[in-house]
Scaffold this motif. Sequence first.
Motif, short mmCIF file in Angstrom:
data_model
loop_
_atom_site.label_atom_id
_atom_site.label_comp_id
_atom_site.label_asym_id
_atom_site.label_seq_id
_atom_site.Cartn_x
_atom_site.Cartn_y
_atom_site.Cartn_z
N MET A 149 0.84 -1.19 0.00
CA MET A 149 0.00 0.00 0.00
C MET A 149 0.88 1.25 0.00
O MET A 149 2.03 1.20 0.41
N ILE A 150 0.32 2.37 -0.40
CA ILE A 150 1.05 3.63 -0.44
C ILE A 150 0.62 4.47 0.75
O ILE A 150 -0.55 4.80 0.91
N TYR A 151 1.57 4.78 1.63
CA TYR A 151 1.24 5.49 2.86
C TYR A 151 1.96 6.83 2.92
O TYR A 151 3.12 6.95 2.53
N ASP A 152 1.26 7.85 3.45
CA ASP A 152 1.88 9.13 3.76
C ASP A 152 2.12 9.19 5.26
O ASP A 152 1.29 8.72 6.06
N ILE A 153 3.23 9.79 5.66
CA ILE A 153 3.52 9.93 7.08
C ILE A 153 2.55 10.93 7.71
O ILE A 153 2.34 12.02 7.19
N SER A 154 1.95 10.53 8.82
CA SER A 154 1.08 11.44 9.58
C SER A 154 1.90 11.99 10.76
O SER A 154 2.29 11.24 11.65
N PHE A 155 2.17 13.29 10.74
CA PHE A 155 2.99 13.87 11.80
C PHE A 155 2.24 13.92 13.13
O PHE A 155 2.84 13.86 14.20
N THR A 156 0.89 14.01 13.06
CA THR A 156 0.10 13.92 14.29
C THR A 156 0.26 12.54 14.90
O THR A 156 0.48 12.38 16.11
N ALA A 157 0.16 11.51 14.05
CA ALA A 157 0.33 10.13 14.51
C ALA A 157 1.74 9.93 15.06
O ALA A 157 1.95 9.23 16.06
N LEU A 158 2.68 10.56 14.40
CA LEU A 158 4.07 10.44 14.83
C LEU A 158 4.26 10.99 16.24
O LEU A 158 4.92 10.38 17.09
N ALA A 159 3.63 12.13 16.52
CA ALA A 159 3.73 12.74 17.84
C ALA A 159 3.11 11.84 18.91
O ALA A 159 3.71 11.60 19.97
N PHE A 160 1.90 11.34 18.65
CA PHE A 160 1.25 10.43 19.60
C PHE A 160 2.09 9.18 19.82
O PHE A 160 2.19 8.67 20.94
N PHE A 161 2.67 8.69 18.74
CA PHE A 161 3.47 7.47 18.82
C PHE A 161 4.64 7.66 19.78
O PHE A 161 4.87 6.85 20.68
N PHE A 162 5.39 8.75 19.61
CA PHE A 162 6.57 8.96 20.45
C PHE A 162 6.19 9.26 21.90
O PHE A 162 6.89 8.85 22.83
N VAL A 163 5.07 9.96 22.09
CA VAL A 163 4.60 10.22 23.46
C VAL A 163 4.26 8.90 24.16
O VAL A 163 4.65 8.65 25.30
N PHE A 164 3.54 8.04 23.44
CA PHE A 164 3.10 6.78 24.03
C PHE A 164 4.28 5.86 24.30
O PHE A 164 4.38 5.24 25.36
N VAL A 165 5.17 5.75 23.34
CA VAL A 165 6.35 4.91 23.53
C VAL A 165 7.21 5.45 24.66
O VAL A 165 7.75 4.70 25.48
N GLY A 166 7.32 6.79 24.75
CA GLY A 166 8.07 7.40 25.85
C GLY A 166 7.46 7.07 27.19
O GLY A 166 8.18 6.78 28.17
N LEU A 167 6.12 7.09 27.27
CA LEU A 167 5.43 6.73 28.51
C LEU A 167 5.70 5.29 28.89
O LEU A 167 5.96 4.97 30.06
N VAL A 168 5.64 4.39 27.92
CA VAL A 168 5.87 2.97 28.17
C VAL A 168 7.29 2.74 28.66
O VAL A 168 7.53 2.02 29.64
N LEU A 169 8.26 3.35 27.99
CA LEU A 169 9.66 3.18 28.41
C LEU A 169 9.91 3.83 29.77
O LEU A 169 10.68 3.31 30.58
N GLY A 170 9.24 4.96 30.04
CA GLY A 170 9.37 5.60 31.34
C GLY A 170 8.91 4.69 32.46
O GLY A 170 9.56 4.59 33.52
N LEU A 171 7.77 4.02 32.25
CA LEU A 171 7.29 3.06 33.24
C LEU A 171 8.30 1.95 33.47
O LEU A 171 8.57 1.55 34.61
N SER A 172 8.87 1.46 32.40
CA SER A 172 9.83 0.36 32.50
C SER A 172 11.07 0.77 33.28
O SER A 172 11.53 0.03 34.16
#
Length: 641
Positions: free
Chosen positions: A1-24
């Motif tokens: 499939m052809i995908y465009d990068i969503s910068f909003t999604a990118l921001a949520f992604f890094f926030v969420f991953v940061g939260l998960v790693l912070g917990l760890s």
Amino acid sequence: MIYDISFTALAFFFVFVGLVLGLSFYFGRKKSSSSSYYAAGGQIHWAVNGIAFAGDYLSAASFLGICGMIAVAGFDGFLYAIGFLAGWIVALFLIAEPFKRLGKYTFTDALNAKFNSRAITLTASISTLIISVFYLIPQMVGAGDLVMPLLGLPHWAGVILVGAIVIAIVASAGMASTTYVQFLKGGLLIVLSLVLTVYILKNGLSTPPDFNGSPYHSFLKLSPEIKDGKIVSVQDWNIVSQQEVGKKTFVKLEQNGIERWFDWQQENDKNILNETLTITQKGDGTSLYNGETKENRKFYQVGHLSKIIVNGQELAKTGPLGPFEFLSTIKESEIIRFMQVKLIDGHDQVALYYPEATPGAKFMLPGLKYKIGSDANLWSKMDFVSLMLALFLGTAALPHILIRYYTVKTPRDARKSTILAIAAIGGFYILTLFIGVGAGVNGVMDVESSNMAAPLLARAFGAALFSIISAVAFATVLGTVAGLIVASSGAIAHDFIDVYLKKNLNDDKKVKVGKIAAVVVGIFAILLGMAFQGINVSFLVGWAFAIAASANLPAILFLLFWKKTSSTGISASIVVGIISSLAIILTSPTMWDKYGLGAEKALHQLENPALISFPLAVLTVYIFTKLYPKKEKNLQTISSE
């Protein structure tokens, strides 16, 4: 499939991953004993553990795989949800409390509680490792699929990214961080699935799909001239070739230097050529999408209603619908699904995705994927029963689920956790029916990966919803993979190295070896995730359930409910369960196709092994217990303790 990068999604992604790693890292700062690393010290509250159960269980297979399979195969996809949920009944009534009384923090501990048998230690640890690896494969495949639209990275890069993050989670704090990651993403996944379902019902149904973000494409329909059963001309097109694949005929046409494939069908007694979606792997290593390069963006998302029938009247749009109205309208309407065939065109390999009109009533009943009706044969019936058996029996024997019973304080807490998990999981699976059907009819399906049905449907409703759901879906993969790697590292470090090899590791070394094992298993999971790209993750998880049901469940049930069960019987049944299920899986049509040998040439046509492997394992534990009975000193029942 052809995908465009969503910068909003990118921001949520890094926030969420940061939260998960912070917990760890927060939990990782605390001193980690072997008990806390593998079982969170048995101090998790039952309510937290219940939602964490749901978070652990609602893996990539549940959110990505089931939704995608429903979108492609209708009610047959929902059968996975029914089977997954039904398995918890076995866990609740037969396993939860008695199993909690047996062990310390691994499946092998519990199974070997009455015997101190090296054979059980070896076979149970190998079983844990094999099942965990098979369950890891679909999680990593799903992770790679998710990262493509989020970060614009190729599938393999997404798999590596997930592997690296999960290794960091597990190596930092083990089961404690894993539990809270699962608790967080389990709760969020249920809430967001409810929100997505509300959006689907509020939007209603339309033909063609007309809501914001749906890249609906009007496919070409051509009228060919037929002579002696062959196409002799098509207006404004040059005929290049035609091929028969099974009962279908496909025609390659050329216009302005662009070659495209069409599906020859009869509609209302007229010959029609329907445009297909085509991916051509050229002999020189390049790829073409509908005859053009990927940069030209001529490859589309699909899946829609061709007719909407409400109370006998055909409509273009319904407006908002209630839950029951939504399903009944789908049942009366007609759905355009895209089916895949593969063919060889000279030196090129071609994957064709052709449109097929499917009555809604057929879509909402079993039979599109698993042939169990008038068009069924012996193999298809066996395969369906085998799948249901694996899903029903496999849940209560999954090592990463079983070890959750050791994270709570008492057997009563184990039962309460299970009841809460059943409620949460059941509610979620009802929502997957609406999400899957919604994805299948709203023009958002990626024909290359059904796993992306739910996230792409969310994207059609707006970047914010897509961003949050994709981030949570990614965390879903992280949490499940983390639980599986904890179970795997326990099998290697505690069961095999410490107990079986009698290394007598102290507490610090046991944790250190567990972390090293987690890194090794994580790397192996990354490689497997790359190898199985493109296969529906629910289908892959079905294999893990089948192995668990065959290798582990007979041993568990006989141990708990037949006081004469011997250690030889248990270890022999594990071996037979593993070997028989793996032998059937590795010679299945799907694997034969993976080997490049052709699915139709497989040694058998059974995709799911449980129908054969589970009874074999049950018979084995009984026969070997009779042949090699339990020694008198071990004749103690669980209830006597």
